[in-house]
Write an enzyme that holds these catalytic residues in place. Structure first.
Site, PDB file in Angstrom:
ATOM      1  N   THR A  74      -1.953 -61.790  41.654  1.00 22.78           N
ATOM      2  CA  THR A  74      -2.508 -62.034  40.323  1.00 22.78           C
ATOM      3  C   THR A  74      -3.075 -63.454  40.193  1.00 22.78           C
ATOM      4  O   THR A  74      -2.504 -64.412  40.724  1.00 22.78           O
ATOM      5  CB  THR A  74      -1.433 -61.833  39.229  1.00 22.78           C
ATOM      6  OG1 THR A  74      -1.960 -62.248  37.970  1.00 22.78           O
ATOM      7  CG2 THR A  74      -0.171 -62.621  39.486  1.00 22.78           C
ATOM      8  N   GLU A  76      -2.881 -65.184  37.706  1.00 20.94           N
ATOM      9  CA  GLU A  76      -1.984 -65.974  36.843  1.00 20.94           C
ATOM     10  C   GLU A  76      -0.725 -66.421  37.576  1.00 20.94           C
ATOM     11  O   GLU A  76       0.270 -66.794  36.946  1.00 20.94           O
ATOM     12  CB  GLU A  76      -1.589 -65.171  35.598  1.00 20.94           C
ATOM     13  CG  GLU A  76      -2.737 -64.786  34.700  1.00 20.94           C
ATOM     14  CD  GLU A  76      -3.468 -65.987  34.114  1.00 20.94           C
ATOM     15  OE1 GLU A  76      -3.093 -67.131  34.415  1.00 20.94           O
ATOM     16  OE2 GLU A  76      -4.431 -65.753  33.377  1.00 20.94           O
TER      17      GLU A  76
HETATM   18 ZN   LIG Z   1      -3.653 -62.134  30.192  1.00 19.75          ZN
END
Ligand SMILES: [Zn+2]
Length: 254
Positions: A74, A76
């Site tokens: 991901t 993030e």
């Molecule tokens: Zn998000």
């Protein structure tokens, strides 16, 4: 390896729950579990978190380098690793875009009013972090001042992140945030909000201590004045371990 496969199944089933409840759409959201002090199991980028298989997950080290898995991690991952670094008590993280809570975040409004006693006991308030571009260090920087104090944070114009002693705890907090956002929205539609007053809040401080068995007089991070939005002031810094014990106990008992 047995433990890893159990955690893989847990992330897959939590991803399905997030998708089924409408907390994420398309390829939104990301989840992770801290496997040990050197490894994090995390969701991949570019696929629905409602349709993952255990083999789709990625294991990274604490600098985000992929150790295992075919897929890309991901975008993030920086946010997840920052939370794990700052909060040694945290072992599970959920990031999603539940529509009511994200609506508050897109309106620039924190969920910081003492409207519901259980939410005050469990989370205190849900502050609003300023906007940061997803997938960049800017996003992590906006969350950094709030991570030691809170277990649930609204991300302006983006979504919500929650974390706890395990993934289940993090997911439960996400449900609580969205449920509370819906209640706050209804009070706005009714045009009336009856806030808990300071004597009620004092009693909740005591209730919180009795839930957890912690004797310290942890201040309640809420205000009882009127006016929603952007008030993420807290009374004092509380030890994360104390706050976490309080929150976890509440969720088990309520
Ligand atoms: Zn998000």
């Amino acid at each position: 390896m047995i433990a890893d496969s159990k955690y893989r199944r847990e992330i897959v089933s939590t991803g399905k729950a997030l998708h089924q409840r409408g907390y994420i759409a398309a390829c939104d959201g990301n989840l992770s579990i801290r496997l040990d002090d050197k490894r994090v199991l995390v969701t991949p980028t570019g696929m629905s978190k409602g349709a993952m298989r255990p083999a789709d997950l990625v294991i990274v080290d604490m600098s985000g380098r992929r150790l295992k898995g075919r897929r890309d991690v991901t975008s993030e991952i920086g946010m997840h690793l920052l939370i794990y670094r700052m909060r040694p008590d945290v072992r599970g993280i959920v990031h999603a875009h539940p529509w009511t809570a994200t609506g508050f975040a897109a309106a620039g409004l924190a969920l910081d009013q003492p409207l519901v006693c259980e939410v005050v006991i469990g989370l205190g308030q849900i502050p609003l972090a300023p906007y940061g571009t997803p997938g960049t260090p800017e996003l992590a920087r906006t969350l950094e001042p709030l991570i030691p104090e809170y277990d649930a944070i609204l991300m302006a114009n983006h979504g919500v992140v929650t974390y706890g002693i395990d993934l289940h705890s993090a997911y439960m907090k996400m449900e609580t945030v969205e449920h509370f956002a819906q209640i706050a929205l209804v009070t706005n539609m009714l045009g009336k909000q009856q806030l808990l007053d300071s004597s009620d809040l004092e009693k909740l401080v005591k209730a919180r201590r009795s839930y957890s068995g912690v004797n310290s007089a942890a201040p309640m991070p809420v205000h009882s004045s009127h006016g929603n939005g952007n008030n993420s002031k807290v009374a004092a810094r509380r030890p994360s371990s104390v706050m976490n014990r309080e929150s976890e106990t509440v969720f088990r008992e309520s």
